[in-house]
Design a protein around this motif. Structure first.
Motif, PDB file in Angstrom:
ATOM      1  N   MET A 153       0.829  -1.202   0.000  1.00 60.42           N
ATOM      2  CA  MET A 153       0.000   0.000   0.000  1.00 60.42           C
ATOM      3  C   MET A 153       0.866   1.255   0.000  1.00 60.42           C
ATOM      4  O   MET A 153       2.031   1.221   0.400  1.00 60.42           O
ATOM      5  CB  MET A 153      -0.926   0.025   1.224  1.00 60.42           C
ATOM      6  CG  MET A 153      -2.154  -0.840   1.093  1.00 60.42           C
ATOM      7  SD  MET A 153      -3.348  -0.533   2.421  1.00 60.42           S
ATOM      8  CE  MET A 153      -4.744  -1.491   1.821  1.00 60.42           C
ATOM      9  N   THR A 154       0.267   2.364  -0.451  1.00 56.68           N
ATOM     10  CA  THR A 154       0.947   3.652  -0.458  1.00 56.68           C
ATOM     11  C   THR A 154       0.161   4.637   0.394  1.00 56.68           C
ATOM     12  O   THR A 154      -1.041   4.825   0.183  1.00 56.68           O
ATOM     13  CB  THR A 154       1.080   4.205  -1.882  1.00 56.68           C
ATOM     14  OG1 THR A 154       1.809   3.277  -2.690  1.00 56.68           O
ATOM     15  CG2 THR A 154       1.794   5.547  -1.878  1.00 56.68           C
ATOM     16  N   LEU A 155       0.842   5.230   1.367  1.00 55.94           N
ATOM     17  CA  LEU A 155       0.279   6.318   2.161  1.00 55.94           C
ATOM     18  C   LEU A 155       0.731   7.637   1.556  1.00 55.94           C
ATOM     19  O   LEU A 155       1.929   7.879   1.404  1.00 55.94           O
ATOM     20  CB  LEU A 155       0.737   6.229   3.614  1.00 55.94           C
ATOM     21  CG  LEU A 155       0.467   7.465   4.489  1.00 55.94           C
ATOM     22  CD1 LEU A 155      -1.038   7.696   4.664  1.00 55.94           C
ATOM     23  CD2 LEU A 155       1.152   7.350   5.843  1.00 55.94           C
ATOM     24  N   GLY A 156      -0.213   8.483   1.214  1.00 53.86           N
ATOM     25  CA  GLY A 156       0.131   9.799   0.694  1.00 53.86           C
ATOM     26  C   GLY A 156       0.137  10.829   1.802  1.00 53.86           C
ATOM     27  O   GLY A 156      -0.871  11.030   2.476  1.00 53.86           O
ATOM     28  N   LEU A 157       1.270  11.475   2.010  1.00 53.92           N
ATOM     29  CA  LEU A 157       1.397  12.538   3.003  1.00 53.92           C
ATOM     30  C   LEU A 157       1.364  13.885   2.274  1.00 53.92           C
ATOM     31  O   LEU A 157       2.310  14.241   1.569  1.00 53.92           O
ATOM     32  CB  LEU A 157       2.699  12.403   3.796  1.00 53.92           C
ATOM     33  CG  LEU A 157       2.846  11.191   4.703  1.00 53.92           C
ATOM     34  CD1 LEU A 157       4.199  11.228   5.420  1.00 53.92           C
ATOM     35  CD2 LEU A 157       1.723  11.125   5.719  1.00 53.92           C
ATOM     36  N   PHE A 158       0.251  14.604   2.429  1.00 52.92           N
ATOM     37  CA  PHE A 158       0.129  15.933   1.813  1.00 52.92           C
ATOM     38  C   PHE A 158       0.659  16.967   2.807  1.00 52.92           C
ATOM     39  O   PHE A 158      -0.030  17.354   3.740  1.00 52.92           O
ATOM     40  CB  PHE A 158      -1.330  16.223   1.470  1.00 52.92           C
ATOM     41  CG  PHE A 158      -1.871  15.390   0.347  1.00 52.92           C
ATOM     42  CD1 PHE A 158      -1.752  15.813  -0.979  1.00 52.92           C
ATOM     43  CD2 PHE A 158      -2.501  14.178   0.594  1.00 52.92           C
ATOM     44  CE1 PHE A 158      -2.252  15.050  -2.018  1.00 52.92           C
ATOM     45  CE2 PHE A 158      -3.011  13.414  -0.436  1.00 52.92           C
ATOM     46  CZ  PHE A 158      -2.889  13.843  -1.753  1.00 52.92           C
TER      47      PHE A 158
END
Length: 470
Positions: A153-158
């Motif tokens: 999985m990929t966690l996107g940190l904005f």
């Protein structure tokens, strides 16, 4: 909202000696019936791939290869009579090489079960032995599903660190090694750039939907204007587009203080990402935490997977009543509106939700306000890193039904409580001790009791579970 179940393989192991079935002509029927019976008992809780009754090493090898190819997330080694331990050992070892955990289940005599357990331990395969307790099997299957789904999985940190809240920060290499999760850092300027590309028709359609379904939209001419609401909607739709473009599985958004002071607050984004609906129709929930809280996002993602895709809640601890064991939780502007009435129908939920002026953020923008509906069972959880080691607080709780007088008394304690989404949580543990040791201001909830599932999940992921309950 698509409810997902764990995907497990199930193999039953038999005695390979043909003469055994000549002297005990009932045995094959017993093995078949126990195998099919276990499938029938588990199929409501899991999607099962039939690995059949195995009478030889060759069959065991062929079937476990097929189960691995078909994408099983865990393997049930079912031993209901004597078998040669080398057969389930082979299956468990091949599964292990593919990163798939196994559980050993017995439903008949104990000699084959205990011999198999010993064989697995000889080669360093750690498995739980379950005998007659199907709940423990489903807990394991759910936990293995979490482990399997997190990998890749990929966690996107904005954005980066928000307001000095270091409890949300993580070690990227540790996450990749331990959970198999990739981190994608995305500058918040991308939200602004993408927001400017959103069509005016899409924005107006969304605002019309809010007008038609929310209890009330309150404009004060300062925080909430036509311009600030349009910007908030643009940011939400832009973030949805960016999530799709970067192929993100879950997200964490900074917002404060750059966007909230110099563009517009982002409260509608975590609100509708975490919901099973928006103006474009029904959808799957997309976990999004505030203040780039990566540990919070991971906690919510685990709760979402365990619950089959239910909306999760992100809030702060605000106030407490030690005597009543009551915690007042809220979020500074945005949380899943599903919790207002816990319905997948937005019409039912949003009739209890107000959109109105926020109380902070120089750039303006609105916040949503509702009070979560009572719930008999909720699970409060939080992953934290204490001196480099991961722990998870697991707190079985309820959302009690308060009288209007009790609610108004709480709302009058501070002005922001009338502007924010709120949840009243009743715990069964010593609340004073919990507050003294709890490692964050953030709270994460899912409807239902997932305590035992979380304990199993922690064991597979290498997290220390800390249950605080009755």
């Amino acid at each position: 909202m698509t409810m997902q179940k764990p995907l497990a393989g199930i193999m039953t192991f038999a005695d390979p000696r043909e003469e055994m079935y000549e002297s005990m002509d009932w045995l094959k029927d017993f093995l078949r019936d126990s195998h099919n019976g276990l499938i029938n008992q588990l199929k409501k809780k899991a999607d099962l791939i039939d690995g059949k009754v195995n009478y030889s090493i060759k069959e065991s090898k062929e079937n476990v290869k097929r189960l691995i190819k078909d994408g099983m997330e865990s393997l049930i080694l079912h031993v209901s009579a004597w078998t040669f331990p080398s057969m389930p050992l082979l299956a468990a070892n091949m599964a292990k090489f593919s990163g798939i955990p196994s559980i050993l289940y017995g439903s008949g005599g104990l000699s084959g079960l205990t011999a198999t357990k010993g064989a697995l331990e000889e080669v360093g395969i750690k498995v739980k032995v379950i005998w007659g307790n199907l709940k423990k099997i489903t807990d394991f299957l759910n936990a293995a599903s979490v482990q399997s789904k997190l990998r890749g999985m990929t966690l996107g940190l904005f954005g980066g660190l928000s307001m000095g809240i270091i409890t949300g920060t993580i070690d990227l290499a540790q996450w990749q090694k331990k959970f198999g999760i990739i981190i994608e850092h995305i500058g918040q300027v991308e939200i602004i750039r993408e927001a400017e590309k959103v069509s005016q028709d899409s924005v107006q359609s969304f605002i019309n939907w809010m007008n038609d379904n929310f209890k009330e939209l309150i404009y004060d001419g300062k925080y909430v204007t036509d311009e600030t609401l349009e910007k908030q909607v643009r940011c939400y739709l832009a973030t949805k587009n960016l999530i799709k473009r970067y192929d993100l599985d879950f997200a964490a958004l900074k917002c404060q203080p750059e966007l909230s002071d110099h563009y517009v607050n982002q409260c509608l984004t975590p609100t509708f990402l975490n919901d099973p609906f928006d103006a474009e129709g029904l959808k799957n929930c997309m976990v999004c935490s505030c203040e780039t809280d990566a540990n919070g996002a991971l906690t919510m993602q685990i709760l979402k997977i365990l619950s089959g895709g239910k909306p999760t809640l992100f809030m702060d601890i605000l106030l407490e009543s030690i005597r009543k064991k009551l915690v007042v939780c809220g979020n500074c502007g945005g949380s899943s509106t599903w919790w207002a009435n816990r319905s997948d129908d937005p019409v039912i939920n949003l009739k209890s939700v107000t959109y109105g002026p926020h109380i902070h953020g120089k750039a303006g923008g609105g916040a949503i306000h509702y009070i979560s509906a009572p719930a008999e069972k909720v699970t409060w959880a939080r992953i934290a890193r204490i001196d480099g080691k991961h722990v998870m607080y697991i707190i079985p709780s309820t959302i009690p039904e308060l009288t209007e007088k009790q609610i108004n008394k709480i709302l009058n304690l501070a002005p922001q409580l009338k502007a924010w989404p709120l949840t009243f949580i009743k715990v069964e543990c010593d609340l004073k001790e919990l507050i003294q040791e709890y490692p964050s201001q953030h709270v994460h909830l899912v409807e239902g009791d997932y305590t035992s599932d979380l304990v199993e999940t922690c064991e597979l992921l290498g997290i220390e579970p800390r249950i605080r309950g009755p």
